[in-house]
Structures are given as C-alpha cells and as structure tokens.
Write an enzyme that holds these catalytic residues in place. Structure first.
Site, mmCIF file in Angstrom:
data_model
loop_
_atom_site.group_PDB
_atom_site.id
_atom_site.type_symbol
_atom_site.label_atom_id
_atom_site.label_comp_id
_atom_site.label_asym_id
_atom_site.label_seq_id
_atom_site.Cartn_x
_atom_site.Cartn_y
_atom_site.Cartn_z
ATOM 1 N N LYS A 1 51.461 62.410 28.083
ATOM 2 C CA LYS A 1 50.576 62.969 27.050
ATOM 3 C C LYS A 1 49.383 63.698 27.695
ATOM 4 O O LYS A 1 48.915 64.713 27.182
ATOM 5 C CB LYS A 1 50.073 61.846 26.133
ATOM 6 C CG LYS A 1 49.048 62.291 25.080
ATOM 7 C CD LYS A 1 49.577 63.406 24.189
ATOM 8 C CE LYS A 1 48.774 63.609 22.920
ATOM 9 N NZ LYS A 1 47.339 63.672 23.032
ATOM 10 N N SER B 1 51.044 62.987 19.659
ATOM 11 C CA SER B 1 50.701 64.388 19.449
ATOM 12 C C SER B 1 51.153 64.826 18.056
ATOM 13 O O SER B 1 51.961 64.166 17.417
ATOM 14 C CB SER B 1 51.360 65.264 20.520
ATOM 15 O OG SER B 1 50.988 66.622 20.353
ATOM 16 N N HIS C 1 50.612 66.990 28.598
ATOM 17 C CA HIS C 1 50.714 67.737 27.334
ATOM 18 C C HIS C 1 49.360 68.335 26.958
ATOM 19 O O HIS C 1 49.250 69.504 26.589
ATOM 20 C CB HIS C 1 51.220 66.801 26.227
ATOM 21 C CG HIS C 1 51.006 67.305 24.828
ATOM 22 N ND1 HIS C 1 49.771 67.251 24.204
ATOM 23 C CD2 HIS C 1 51.851 67.852 23.934
ATOM 24 C CE1 HIS C 1 49.865 67.751 22.983
ATOM 25 N NE2 HIS C 1 51.116 68.134 22.796
ATOM 26 N N ASN C 2 48.300 67.506 27.061
ATOM 27 C CA ASN C 2 46.968 67.986 26.699
ATOM 28 C C ASN C 2 46.502 69.103 27.635
ATOM 29 O O ASN C 2 45.824 70.035 27.207
ATOM 30 C CB ASN C 2 45.965 66.833 26.732
ATOM 31 C CG ASN C 2 46.186 65.844 25.604
ATOM 32 O OD1 ASN C 2 46.939 66.111 24.672
ATOM 33 N ND2 ASN C 2 45.542 64.697 25.680
ATOM 34 N N GLU D 1 48.159 72.170 26.501
ATOM 35 C CA GLU D 1 47.493 72.587 25.253
ATOM 36 C C GLU D 1 46.188 73.325 25.548
ATOM 37 O O GLU D 1 45.901 74.365 24.942
ATOM 38 C CB GLU D 1 47.216 71.340 24.408
ATOM 39 C CG GLU D 1 46.429 71.576 23.143
ATOM 40 C CD GLU D 1 45.973 70.262 22.548
ATOM 41 O OE1 GLU D 1 44.739 70.029 22.487
ATOM 42 O OE2 GLU D 1 46.832 69.450 22.147
#
Length: 293
Positions: free
Chosen positions: A171, A121, A174-175, A178
């Site tokens: 991740k 990231s 995380h996305n 986001e």
C-alpha cells in the site's frame, strides 16, 4: 460473520455500512459517541467503552482497526490488550508503516493474538461500495477471514501479499505511485491553463473519456474542475499522514518521480500554486480531505 470495528471516520464509517449491507454483524466503537450513534441508526450495534465493546463480540474475536497511523494505533492496542485473548484477530486497515506492523505482530504473537496488516485503497466511495485491499500476515489467519475482504472489495480487488508487513508495504508503494500520478496530472493541467485557460475544462472531459490516461483520477479531475468550488480552492496541499511514509519509501527504493511529487506538495505551503489547487481538489474528491479556500 460478527466483527468488532473501531474507528468511524470518513473511511471507517463507510466500511461499516458496506459490511452491514453484505450481511455481516458489526459492533462499532469510536471515541466520539456521536459517530457510534450514527452507525447504530444504520444497523450496527454500538459500544460506548472498550469494556462494552469486548462484551458484545464473541470469543475468537475479529477486530478491525481504522484509526490514524502511528502512535494512535499503539495507544489503541495498549487499551485493547487487557481484554484480548489467545486466538483473537486484529486487522489494521489504516495507513500504518510496514515496520510498525511487523513490530505489532511480533508483540501480539507472544500472547497468542493474530495480527493482519491491510492496506486499503479506493477512497470514500470505495470504502462504501467496494474497496481495494492488500493483506499481509499468516496465510491461515488470512484464509480464516478472507470472506470479509472479498465482501468489502470490488471483484479481484483484494489479495494476500505475503508475510506480515507486506500489506502495508505494498500500500505504501501504491501511495507513492498515486503521488507521482497526481503530480503529473497537476503539471499537465497547469501547462494547459497557462497556454489556453479556456481549454482546461474541455481537456479534462476528453482525458476522462477514452484517452490513454483515462482512469479514476481523471474522472475526479473532470468532476472537480467543473464544480462550483474549484476556483475558490487555495493552491496549498495540507500536510498528510502519508508524507512521512513517502520519505521512508524513498529511502527503501530510488524513486525520483515520487521525490519530485512530494516536493511539489511541500512547496505549495510556502507559495500556493495552480498545481497545488489540482492536487488538493483530487485529494478532496477521493478521500474527503479538507480544502483550504
């Protein structure tokens, strides 16, 4: 440390430049020879075929993959397979789905080849000047190449997430976060625009300096809405490679905010909107994603 690096797109090229700046030796390969020549001019050693690539990397090789998630990763690994030897380490730094990473790990392990999954990231600027990385796989293998992650990341910006697949799983989460954050920003900016269009730029400046919602996305918002290109952006969010991943994440955990944020993007492809304009601009700011105008 000498490392082989495959994939010189927006992220990969800047990661190579970061590695070179930190004193690492990089052998770079890409399907496009023009991109290889580009990093050769910055100090990397170029390879123009898989065979040449392997000749230039010492045994107990470290090979970093930075290619599009999904089938392209499997195709690339199949091309590497005839040259791989016991003890080699492959690091997948792309946006691969975590179950694919588990499958690849198990397949390569039969041949004695190590595999780490690394969620990356920070966008293009992070790739160049210090990223954030989440790593999964065998801990001893992680420890043997930890210096790479440390050198490529900001302080405290990398971590060992556990067993194989956890790097890409974290991740993926995380996305999802986001997506939700960008959706909330887009909704808020649309509300300001509808009530008082002249306040939009000033609000983005204030939000980016000292507010509770201050952060990198707000800084990119401020930069983007004040750019000369903002008004010409079509409010349509192009399909991204993480969208299928987000659907799968919704199946793993109940995430209604993610669901609505994803639908917000999908709706812009039928009817462009101001929210789509904001999201497209933010994606371009941090990741260099293409803009429709």
């Amino acid at each position: 440390m000498r490392i082989g690096f495959i994939g010189l797109g927006r992220m990969g090229k800047n990661m190579v430049l970061n590695l070179l700046e930190k004193g690492h030796s990089v052998v770079a390969y890409n399907r496009s020879s023009e991109k290889v020549r580009g990093v050769e001019g910055k100090g990397a050693e170029g390879a123009y075929s898989i065979k040449e690539f392997f000749k230039k990397i010492p045994k107990k090789r470290i090979i970093w993959l930075m290619v599009k998630a999904g089938k392209p990763v499997d195709i690339l690994i199949s091309k590497l397979n005839p040259f791989l030897e016991k003890g080699d380490i492959i690091i997948d730094g792309g946006n691969s789905y975590f179950e694919d990473s588990i499958r690849r790990y198990n397949s390569l392990k039969k041949k004695g080849i190590h595999f780490l999954d690394c969620g990356t990231s920070g966008g293009i600027s992070g790739a160049r000047h210090g990223a954030c990385m989440m790593i999964g796989g065998d801990k001893l293998v992680f420890k043997s190449v930890e210096k790479l992650f440390k050198d490529m990341c900001v302080k405290d910006g990398y971590g060992y997430m556990g067993r194989i697949g956890m790097g890409h799983f974290v991740k993926m989460v995380h996305n999802g976060i986001e997506y939700g954050m960008m959706g909330a920003i887009a909704e808020g900016m649309e509300a300001i625009r509808e009530y008082s269009p002249e306040s939009l730029k000033e609000a983005s400046r204030v939000f980016a300096h000292g507010s509770i919602v201050e952060g990198r996305l707000m800084n990119w918002l401020f930069s983007g809405v004040n750019s000369g290109d903002f008004e010409s952006i079509l409010g349509e969010v192009p399909y991204g490679e993480t969208e299928d991943e987000m659907k799968k994440l919704e199946g793993v955990s109940e995430m209604p905010i993610l669901h609505q944020a994803r639908l917000m993007r999908v709706k812009t492809r039928k009817k462009p909107s101001f929210k789509g304009k904001i999201i497209s601009m933010l994606r371009n700011q941090f990741g260099g994603h293409s803009l429709k105008k």
